[in-house]
Design a protein around this motif. Structure first.
Motif, mmCIF file in Angstrom:
data_model
loop_
_atom_site.group_PDB
_atom_site.id
_atom_site.type_symbol
_atom_site.label_atom_id
_atom_site.label_comp_id
_atom_site.label_asym_id
_atom_site.label_seq_id
_atom_site.Cartn_x
_atom_site.Cartn_y
_atom_site.Cartn_z
ATOM 1 N N SER A 165 -72.848 -111.021 -47.211
ATOM 2 C CA SER A 165 -72.028 -112.176 -47.601
ATOM 3 C C SER A 165 -72.890 -113.386 -47.904
ATOM 4 N N GLY A 166 -73.961 -113.592 -47.124
ATOM 5 C CA GLY A 166 -74.833 -114.731 -47.363
ATOM 6 C C GLY A 166 -75.570 -114.636 -48.676
ATOM 7 N N MET A 167 -76.096 -113.447 -49.002
ATOM 8 C CA MET A 167 -76.836 -113.295 -50.253
ATOM 9 C C MET A 167 -75.913 -113.357 -51.456
ATOM 10 N N VAL A 380 -73.109 -122.990 -45.202
ATOM 11 C CA VAL A 380 -72.325 -121.766 -45.062
ATOM 12 C C VAL A 380 -72.956 -120.900 -43.975
ATOM 13 N N LEU A 381 -72.207 -120.632 -42.907
ATOM 14 C CA LEU A 381 -72.671 -119.744 -41.846
ATOM 15 C C LEU A 381 -72.349 -118.303 -42.226
ATOM 16 N N ALA A 382 -73.388 -117.468 -42.295
ATOM 17 C CA ALA A 382 -73.220 -116.051 -42.632
ATOM 18 C C ALA A 382 -74.124 -115.230 -41.718
ATOM 19 N N VAL A 621 -63.268 -114.774 -38.051
ATOM 20 C CA VAL A 621 -62.333 -113.856 -37.414
ATOM 21 C C VAL A 621 -61.752 -112.871 -38.433
ATOM 22 N N GLY A 622 -61.732 -111.600 -38.040
ATOM 23 C CA GLY A 622 -61.076 -110.579 -38.845
ATOM 24 C C GLY A 622 -61.852 -110.077 -40.033
ATOM 25 N N SER A 623 -63.109 -110.445 -40.164
ATOM 26 C CA SER A 623 -63.852 -110.108 -41.377
ATOM 27 C C SER A 623 -65.125 -109.346 -41.027
ATOM 28 N N SER A 624 -65.419 -108.327 -41.811
ATOM 29 C CA SER A 624 -66.668 -107.584 -41.610
ATOM 30 C C SER A 624 -66.878 -106.633 -42.777
ATOM 31 N N GLY A 625 -68.074 -106.109 -42.893
ATOM 32 C CA GLY A 625 -68.348 -105.065 -43.853
ATOM 33 C C GLY A 625 -68.964 -105.525 -45.154
ATOM 34 N N VAL A 626 -69.366 -104.545 -45.938
ATOM 35 C CA VAL A 626 -69.986 -104.801 -47.228
ATOM 36 C C VAL A 626 -69.058 -105.600 -48.133
ATOM 37 N N GLY A 627 -67.746 -105.404 -47.966
ATOM 38 C CA GLY A 627 -66.778 -106.120 -48.793
ATOM 39 C C GLY A 627 -66.789 -107.614 -48.588
ATOM 40 N N GLU A 631 -66.287 -112.645 -50.027
ATOM 41 C CA GLU A 631 -66.108 -113.968 -49.438
ATOM 42 C C GLU A 631 -67.235 -114.902 -49.877
ATOM 43 N N GLY A 632 -68.442 -114.343 -49.970
ATOM 44 C CA GLY A 632 -69.562 -115.143 -50.459
ATOM 45 C C GLY A 632 -69.304 -115.658 -51.857
ATOM 46 N N LEU A 633 -68.746 -114.804 -52.699
ATOM 47 C CA LEU A 633 -68.411 -115.240 -54.061
ATOM 48 C C LEU A 633 -67.368 -116.351 -54.024
ATOM 49 N N ALA A 634 -66.351 -116.163 -53.197
ATOM 50 C CA ALA A 634 -65.251 -117.123 -53.157
ATOM 51 C C ALA A 634 -65.715 -118.499 -52.700
ATOM 52 N N VAL A 635 -66.502 -118.558 -51.628
ATOM 53 C CA VAL A 635 -66.930 -119.867 -51.129
ATOM 54 C C VAL A 635 -67.926 -120.506 -52.090
ATOM 55 N N ALA A 636 -68.730 -119.714 -52.779
ATOM 56 C CA ALA A 636 -69.638 -120.280 -53.782
ATOM 57 C C ALA A 636 -68.841 -120.941 -54.897
ATOM 58 N N GLN A 637 -67.767 -120.284 -55.324
ATOM 59 C CA GLN A 637 -66.936 -120.852 -56.375
ATOM 60 C C GLN A 637 -66.263 -122.139 -55.900
#
Length: 642
Positions: A165-167, A380-382, A621-627, A631-637
């Motif tokens: 998510s961070g990358m 952004v905390l990742a 909360v509630g988030s994990s995985g390669v998917g 979220e990284g894309l969304a917060v960057a936008q």
């Protein structure tokens, strides 16, 4: 300006599989001291020549060649290994250079790659002995002066954590026009848990060429899921999915049916969130898939995975496990000269605030340098979850019978100890579901990884050490773990044959040598079931009867013993060689994390946003995985528009 696919900004409230890079990496703090002059140390004598030695790393022997003159170690080269790419890179390249530079075996190991580092040091010590030297003469640590300086950096965006998510956030921010993105990473490489996961990502809209043929048991499962959804999902949604399925059949498509709505339905009936939220989640994953493919990323064929048997999961076509995502990101940075700067082995220690706004973070590099990084648009905390923190697991646990004084195994890579969560808690952030801790029920008994697996996660039989089957092999991970914990030694064996072993030549599906796995007691192989039973220490007649009963259930699709309904044509175990892969449970995902709003702002318990502070991935909360790359894309936008 580059545009990423439109993403829903509603939060991803559900869990998915978890699932180094050479990109503009800065701050590889801690340069090796100068090689000591001959007068600074005792005279050493070697028999000049090149010597070879091996020592056990995390996944197999690490082999080196060391060249000596009569007075010094001249060169060390790692010639063979099975260590994880990116994670082991610094240990296998910089550590040999440091040994030669300092003529010392007392150089520091690489944080985050300790086992690989120790293997290099042990193999070098062996070569020293072969050359007639005394390793004790090389145990004096080189003199180093720790930095006490502070360096200030200014950026548009600061990302704390260089996992998936961070990358994705950093790459997307750069492609959206931000001029400087700084990434702080605690470990020795980027990639985080994605490097050692299967790299699996839902790919609902994959081309038919990547889909498997649909089986009768899958058709039956689909009908059962549609029936189970009555009254659980909106009636119009159920009607839509039934229409999609009817159209799929009418078109003569024999590949396994799927849709975003079916994906959402299946997560909903499994108890993972509400239907509307799951639809948004699935749309976000589809947008992530499209974003990756648009830039030339290639996926493998779709499969099911442990706990999620519907075959909608894919992984990178290149690289082992999830490494392909970071190879892809590396190529984007290099080819497009994206302004992404990464400081490895430089963990963030605290957030910097001005008034009520978070404006940056402090970090400590391995040479002692303190970095103060300020970001104009936000932080952004990742940093991931806390499956690697026994203290936090015990603090919040209400689910598992953790024994006091006994280590809690984890599949996670180094550094997943809840750092981002704790830094935000110090500012008054809220958390939830911290007791929801998901184990992985198919971890290696020796090193807790998934990379040593031989067999198909959802097309295998599982037995205990007595040779007896004890559960439905395609249940959810919580239930499977609970079942494993009740078995002798809290372990089991995955039993597969030539059809479902997922072996390619002499390598397993993650590229590890079968010979190494066998030699290390991580795999057993035999031409008959009775021989396999003898190797794992159970009665041959017992295991043969277990296999016979399982095969009957697999062929008929009726599992009277445990109620398993998902089988394929390859499920029967009948074609040698036969494999037994010893497995156990290990902590994998922490579902709990920081509270956040629709814009990924971290919030207080009362829902008030902490200005300037955002979070993605397993940190929330509630988030994990390669998917969570989505979220990284969304917060960057979101931040690109600030």
């Amino acid at each position: 300006m580059y545009e990423i696919p439109q993403l829903s900004r509603r939060s991803f409230i559900r869990s998915t599989t978890i699932a180094g890079i050479g990109v503009a990496v800065l701050g590889l703090a801690g340069c090796a001291p100068k090689k000591p002059a001959a007068s600074e140390g005792a005279a050493r004598a070697y028999t000049a020549g090149t010597y070879t030695a091996s020592s056990q790393g995390k996944f197999g022997p690490v082999t080196i060649q060391a060249t000596f003159s009569n007075e010094a170690i001249e060169n060390i080269e790692v010639t063979d290994h099975e260590e994880t790419a990116f994670i082991s890179d610094r240990a296998l390249t910089e550590l040999p250079e440091a040994i030669v530079e300092n003529q010392s075996l007392a150089v520091d190991t690489i944080t985050g790659a300790t086992l690989s580092s120790m293997a290099v040091l042990a193999a070098t010590e062996d070569c020293v002995r072969q050359a007639g030297g005394n390793p004790s003469d090389l145990k004096e640590a080189p003199q180093k002066t720790a930095s006490t300086g502070t360096e200030s950096l200014e950026a548009d965006l600061l990302v704390v954590g260089a996992g998936g998510s961070g990358m994705a956030c950093a790459i997307a921010a750069a492609k959206l026009g931000m001029e400087r993105i700084v990434v702080l990473e605690k470990s020795c490489s980027i990639g985080g848990n994605a490097l050692v996961s299967g790299g699996y990502l839902e790919y609902v809209e994959a081309d038919d060429s990547l889909r498997e043929e649909m089986t009768d048991s899958q058709r039956a499962q689909l009908e059962a899921d549609l029936a189970a959804a009555e009254g659980v999902v909106p009636a119009e949604a159920l009607e839509l999915i039934r229409g999609q399925w009817a159209n799929w059949q009418a078109a003569g498509n024999t590949k396994c049916f799927d849709s975003i709505e079916l994906q959402a339905l299946q997560y909903t009936i499994a108890g993972e969130g509400d239907y509307e939220g799951n639809v948004l989640f699935c749309q976000n994953i589809a947008a992530l898939d499209a974003w990756l493919v648009e830039d030339g990323f290639a996926f493998k064929e779709l499969v099911g995975i442990v706990g999620y048997p519907w075959p909608r999961w894919s992984s990178p076509a290149e690289g082992r496990c999830g490494q392909g995502y970071f190879q892809h990101y590396q190529g984007l940075v290099e080819d497009q000269a994206l302004p992404v700067e990464i400081l490895l082995n430089t963990p963030a220690t605290e957030l910097i605030c001005e008034g009520d706004r978070v404006v940056g973070a402090k970090a400590q590099a391995e040479d002692g340098t303190t970095y103060e990084v300020r970001a104009a648009k936000g932080v952004v905390l990742a940093t991931g979850g806390f499956s690697g923190s026994p203290e936090m697991l015990r603090q919040y646990n209400t689910m598992w019978p953790f024994e006091e004084g006994v280590d809690i195994p984890t599949t996670n890579t180094y550094g997943h100890t809840g750092d981002g969560i704790n830094m935000a808690l110090a500012l008054g952030a809220g958390v939830a579901l911290m007791d929801d801790q998901m184990p992985f029920p198919m971890a290696d008994c020796k090193n807790s990884s998934d990379e040593t697996t031989v067999g198909d996660d959802i097309d295998c039989m599982m037995i205990n050490s007595e040779g007896v089957r004890f559960m439905d092999e395609v249940r959810d991970r919580y239930s499977m773990t609970a079942d494993i914990m009740e078995q002798p030694g809290q372990m089991m064996y995955m039993i597969t044959d030539a059809d479902t072993c997922r072996v390619e030549g002499d390598l397993n599906r993650y590229g590890h040598k079968l010979e190494s796995l066998i030699n290390q007691g991580q795999l057993y192989v035999a031409d008959t079931i009775e021989e396999l039973a003898a190797q794992i220490g159970c009665e041959g007649s017992v295991l043969a009867k277990t296999v016979e009963d399982y095969n009957e259930a697999a062929r008929s699709g009726v599992d009277a013993a445990f109620g398993r309904t998902s089988f394929s044509d390859l499920s029967p175990i009948e074609n040698p060689p036969f494999y037994a892969s010893p497995r156990t449970w290990a902590m994998h995902i922490t579902v709990g994390g920081l509270l956040y709003d629709d814009s990924f702002h971290v919030t207080t318990e009362e829902g008030e946003p902490i200005e300037g502070l955002y979070a993605v991935g397993e940190t929330i909360v509630g988030s994990s995985g390669v998917g969570t790359q989505g979220e990284g894309l969304a917060v960057a936008q979101i931040l690109a528009e600030v």
